[in-house]
Design an enzyme around this catalytic site. Structure first.
Site, mmCIF file in Angstrom:
data_model
loop_
_atom_site.group_PDB
_atom_site.id
_atom_site.type_symbol
_atom_site.label_atom_id
_atom_site.label_comp_id
_atom_site.label_asym_id
_atom_site.label_seq_id
_atom_site.Cartn_x
_atom_site.Cartn_y
_atom_site.Cartn_z
ATOM 1 N N ASP A 6 0.882 -1.173 0.000
ATOM 2 C CA ASP A 6 0.000 0.000 0.000
ATOM 3 C C ASP A 6 0.916 1.218 0.000
ATOM 4 O OD1 ASP A 6 -1.743 2.073 0.409
ATOM 5 O OD2 ASP A 6 -2.453 1.400 2.374
ATOM 6 N N ASP A 168 -12.838 5.212 1.215
ATOM 7 C CA ASP A 168 -11.383 5.201 1.410
ATOM 8 C C ASP A 168 -10.847 6.622 1.493
ATOM 9 O OD1 ASP A 168 -8.674 4.825 1.385
ATOM 10 O OD2 ASP A 168 -8.594 3.650 -0.456
#
Length: 564
Positions: A6, A168
């Site tokens: 990520d 998100d």
């Protein structure tokens, strides 16, 4: 082994897959999160993570952060006497994660699945892949952050048909994605977002509150080191709201301490403009997915900024339900990327799942449009494949010559949402010769075929001569030979068949036309209306819309014949 990464605006982290499930890889300091901060000293030694954060407070001119927002751009970040692009700085972060993974796992790591915001365009995705390559990694796949989070939550393991909204909000970017699960398919229905909205902006609100209380200070007169100190204190103050309804910060400027105490209600009010900016992508994603808020079965929070009480309260009010926060929002994307890596390795313990994606931006071309007779407007964007179209997909648009004696038509391949071509991203262009004639006499069919690997084939056919020109544009994480790309596009040839030309659709249209010809009066108008509605659905190219319209039209014809 393929690790999942990520690559975040504020923090980055890596994960790997084990028989017990995905696990986060700790960095060299034993921490799960590595700040996405890069610093350089006078000897050109590069520092990444917490060390760079500390150097940022002491030597701000030698440090860069929040560079993810500028991925794919030409912006330069100056560290002392050297300049770097956002992708070069990101490569330093990725290399640090790679080295930490190798140390922890005790083996060489050469492959990775890297996540990006769903709303990243092709230029930003290509830059992310390039950063991975600069770090010595083969990027197996670029995966959208919400999709990775959905995998981490095990949404693909739901036995029943369900729809999910992934909210998100990271340090610098905001995405909202709507996913639908049925059988072994996890389909992205729609994405929307803002690449310049994140936790950093909520920190800036507290900074502004500090400057409002102490108007004798401003950003133009304070030195960089002091500004970094104020920013750090504002960040700590923001985190303090997780402990209670009040938080405070103390900034040392010169020899004095300047305090600021803020209660949650006041802070929430000050964040009103940011919270309003969140609403638009949510509404847009629901509209593009053609579903209502009440159709959503679960809302999942992802990204460190969603841990803020202000954000969680807002989300609960917005969706009229408590969101799912079972997985640490900081870790969900990396864990999902690790699972995706295991899928690519075909691990026995992983249930195979088909992931579908959508075009995050509209694909089209530049045209000249006639608004009134003899009055033309240049540089207009003509959409061909709309945003949030499920891919793979193929669409065709017919274009005509504009000028007398025109002998060439240029197709400028564009990506974006603005009605002005100049405001969209140009992926390239191709030109085709047409016979000379009067304006509007010659025409071309422009066909865009877009693959899930981000391979865009543009084919232009001159209707009068049959001459064709074809070009392939690659984006995101395409690492395929010309032969492999050709083979992939050959398998998508079926997409170029217009839905009305597929046998069942053609049969129903012919049946409807025959009944129309045999009818009279109002009945004829009734049939014409139904035919028009069905043709409109066919022209949408949307398989879901077409399937629904086909069943409705079949039922209409059956009822008509029963009545007969």
């Amino acid at each position: 082994m393929i690790i999942g990464i990520d690559l975040g605006t504020t923090n980055s982290l890596a994960a790997y897959y084990t028989p017990e499930g995905p696990k986060i890889i700790p960095n060299r300091l034993g921490k799960k999160l590595t700040p996405s901060v890069v610093s350089m000293d006078e000897e050109e030694q590069i520092y990444v993570g917490d060390t760079a954060v500390e150097r940022n407070l002491l030597y701000p001119g030698s440090t860069a952060s929040v560079f993810k927002r500028d991925m794919g751009s030409k912006k330069q970040f100056k560290l002392l006497h050297k300049s770097f692009t956002a992708e070069e700085l990101s490569s330093f972060v990725l290399r640090a994660l790679k080295e930490d993974a190798e140390h922890y796992l005790g083996e060489e790591v050469t492959e990775a699945v890297i996540s990006v915001p769903a709303y990243f365009n092709d230029a930003r995705r290509r830059a992310t892949k390039k950063a991975g390559e600069l770090a010595g990694l083969k990027v197996e796949r670029i995966i959208s952050e919400p999709t990775a989070a959905a995998i981490a939550y095990g949404l693909y393991q739901n036995k029943e048909h369900a729809r999910f909204l992934v909210f998100d909000l990271g340090g610098g970017t905001f995405d909202v994605s709507i996913l639908e699960h049925f059988d072994t398919i996890l389909e992205v229905r729609a994405v929307a977002g803002d690449n310049f909205l994140g936790g950093e902006d909520f920190t800036m609100v507290l900074e502004e509150m500090f400057f409002e209380k102490y108007p004798q200070f401003n950003r133009l007169t304070l030195d960089e080191k002091t500004l970094r100190h104020i920013h750090k204190q504002a960040e700590l103050c923001k985190l303090g709201f997780s402990e209670g309804r009040k938080s405070s910060m103390e900034c040392k400027i010169g020899d004095e301490i300047f305090p600021l105490s803020v209660d949650l209600v006041r802070y929430e009010g000050a964040c009103g403009e940011l919270l309003d900016k969140i609403r638009h992508p949510v509404k847009r994603s629901l509209s593009d997915a053609h579903i209502r808020l009440s159709d959503i079965d679960k809302v999942v929070l992802v990204g460190g900024a969603t841990k803020s009480p202000v954000v969680r309260r807002f989300v609960s009010r917005l969706f009229k339900a408590l969101p799912d926060t079972n997985i640490n929002p900081d870790e969900a994307v990396a864990l999902g990327a690790a699972v995706q890596g295991a899928m690519k390795e075909r691990k026995d313990s992983i249930r195979e799942v088909i992931l579908t994606d959508v075009c995050p931006f509209t694909l089209g071309t530049e045209v000249v449009r006639e608004w009134e007779r003899g009055q033309y407007e240049n540089g207009v964007f003509c959409p061909i494949i709309d945003r949030n179209t499920v891919i793979p997909a193929s669409r065709t648009e017919r274009l005509y010559t504009v000028h007398d004696n025109q002998t060439k038509i240029r197709i400028n391949v564009l990506q974006g949402e603005s009605r002005f071509a100049a405001n969209n991203l140009s992926l390239g262009e191709l030109t085709i010769d047409v016979p000379s004639g009067k304006a509007g006499e010659e025409s071309v069919d422009v066909t865009y075929t877009y693959d899930i690997n981000s391979i865009l084939e543009v084919e232009v056919t001159v209707l009068s001569t049959g001459k064709k020109e074809k070009q392939v544009f690659c984006g995101r994480d395409v690492d395929m030979s010309e032969e492999e790309i050709k083979e992939r596009l050959d398998t998508l040839a079926y997409l170029k068949i217009h839905p009305r030309d597929r046998e069942e659709n053609k049969y129903l249209l012919l049946l409807g036309e025959r009944i129309y010809e045999e009818s009279l009066g109002e009945k004829r108008q009734y049939i014409e209306s139904a035919l028009h509605k069905y043709e409109k659905a066919l022209n949408s190219y949307d398989n879901g819309v077409i399937e629904e319209a086909k069943e409705e039209f079949k039922k209409f014809l059956e009822e008509l014949e029963d009545f007969e």
